[in-house]
Design a protein around this motif. Structure first.
Motif, PDB file in Angstrom:
ATOM      1  N   ALA A  64      53.248  38.884  20.881  1.00  0.00           N
ATOM      2  CA  ALA A  64      52.792  39.427  22.164  1.00  0.00           C
ATOM      3  C   ALA A  64      52.121  38.377  23.039  1.00  0.00           C
ATOM      4  N   ASP A  65      51.541  37.333  22.435  1.00  0.00           N
ATOM      5  CA  ASP A  65      50.870  36.300  23.229  1.00  0.00           C
ATOM      6  C   ASP A  65      51.837  35.227  23.720  1.00  0.00           C
ATOM      7  N   GLY A  66      53.135  35.408  23.474  1.00  0.00           N
ATOM      8  CA  GLY A  66      54.138  34.461  23.932  1.00  0.00           C
ATOM      9  C   GLY A  66      54.462  33.361  22.941  1.00  0.00           C
ATOM     10  N   SER A  67      53.738  33.283  21.837  1.00  0.00           N
ATOM     11  CA  SER A  67      54.006  32.272  20.811  1.00  0.00           C
ATOM     12  C   SER A  67      55.059  32.775  19.832  1.00  0.00           C
ATOM     13  N   ALA A  68      55.526  31.876  18.984  1.00  0.00           N
ATOM     14  CA  ALA A  68      56.529  32.227  17.968  1.00  0.00           C
ATOM     15  C   ALA A  68      55.962  31.955  16.585  1.00  0.00           C
ATOM     16  N   LEU A  69      56.385  32.736  15.628  1.00  0.00           N
ATOM     17  CA  LEU A  69      55.960  32.558  14.236  1.00  0.00           C
ATOM     18  C   LEU A  69      57.192  32.691  13.348  1.00  0.00           C
ATOM     19  N   THR A  70      57.314  31.795  12.382  1.00  0.00           N
ATOM     20  CA  THR A  70      58.487  31.782  11.503  1.00  0.00           C
ATOM     21  C   THR A  70      58.098  32.118  10.071  1.00  0.00           C
TER      22      THR A  70
END
Length: 256
Positions: A64-70
């Motif tokens: 939701a904050d625009g970052s990505a997580l893998t």
């Protein structure tokens, strides 16, 4: 691998429920995943043999904050679990593991195969590759077989090994003087690997030249042969101990 109609929330719930080690994921990672808006999954690597079926998947989430997580998912089954390797059917009794760090999934893959033979080549991914390099090169080698010393002009052999070394920190005169008393020697290949350095193929080989001296004591020279040079030519380096030789190999993989 995934249902195109399932929501990101359903997809994430499915991954966490089937992973044997989901409880090992940091709480902060799980909390961030709770804000995932979309996801994308892809096959990262695979290995199939008569004794092991292993696949690694990359699941990337837009938060939701625009970052990505893998998340990295390791799926595996052993010979006792798998179907006929010639069959197109999926292996049964698949085990799933989840990691939020690529380094951890690579090490888990190496653990399954019992070696680092299918870990990606050196230099592929910056800091990640550096960690893999360090893990492989600094790993404790298996116990060597008993040495079979052969008297064969060993003092001259030691002189030739030292003479062909191109590194500035080659063992000095004290070592050369000690090796004049060598009357037998034994050569063992300790390490050998092809890898990518700065986008080019390079080979590394580590040899131990063990010498038996006249007083019954033993000493060794550690020779690194590699082609991780700017022009790809063969280069020889010699060190007085194994730890220094392995550190030299690790540093050579970072040539610009």
């Amino acid at each position: 691998m995934s249902d195109p109609y399932e929501t990101t929330e359903q997809h994430l719930d499915r991954l966490l429920r089937r992973a044997l080690n989901s409880f090992d994921l940091p709480d902060c990672t799980v909390d961030r995943l709770g804000t995932a808006l979309a996801h994308s999954s892809s096959l990262h690597s695979s290995h199939h043999s008569s004794v092991l079926h292993r696949e690694t998947y990359r699941h990337t989430y837009l938060l939701a904050d625009g970052s990505a997580l893998t998340l990295w998912e390791l799926v595996h089954s052993t010979a006792g679990d798998a179907a006929d390797p010639r069959s197109r059917r999926q292996p049964v009794f698949q085990r799933h593991e989840l990691y939020d760090d690529e380094a951890d999934v690579h090490l888990a893959s190496a653990r399954l195969s019992g070696s680092f033979s299918d870990v990606p080549a050196f230099g592929e991914d910056g800091a990640q590759a550096d960690l893999e390099i360090l893990t492989v090169l600094m790993a404790t080698p298996p116990a060597p077989l008993p040495r079979m010393y052969a008297p064969d002009n060993s003092a001259d052999h030691a002189r030739r090994v030292l003479r062909r070394a191109e590194n500035s920190d080659v063992p000095g005169e004290e070592t050369a003087r000690l090796l004049r008393a060598a009357f037998a020697h034994h050569i063992t290949q300790i390490f050998g690997r092809q890898c990518r350095v700065d986008g080019r193929d390079a080979g590394f080989t580590l040899y131990e030249h063990a010498f038996l001296l006249l007083d019954g004591s033993e000493t060794s020279l550690w020779e690194v042969e590699h082609t991780a040079t700017p022009d790809g030519r063969h280069m020889c380096e010699v060190y007085g101990d194994e730890k220094t030789a392995r550190k030299a190999m690790e540093s050579r993989t970072r040539i610009c």
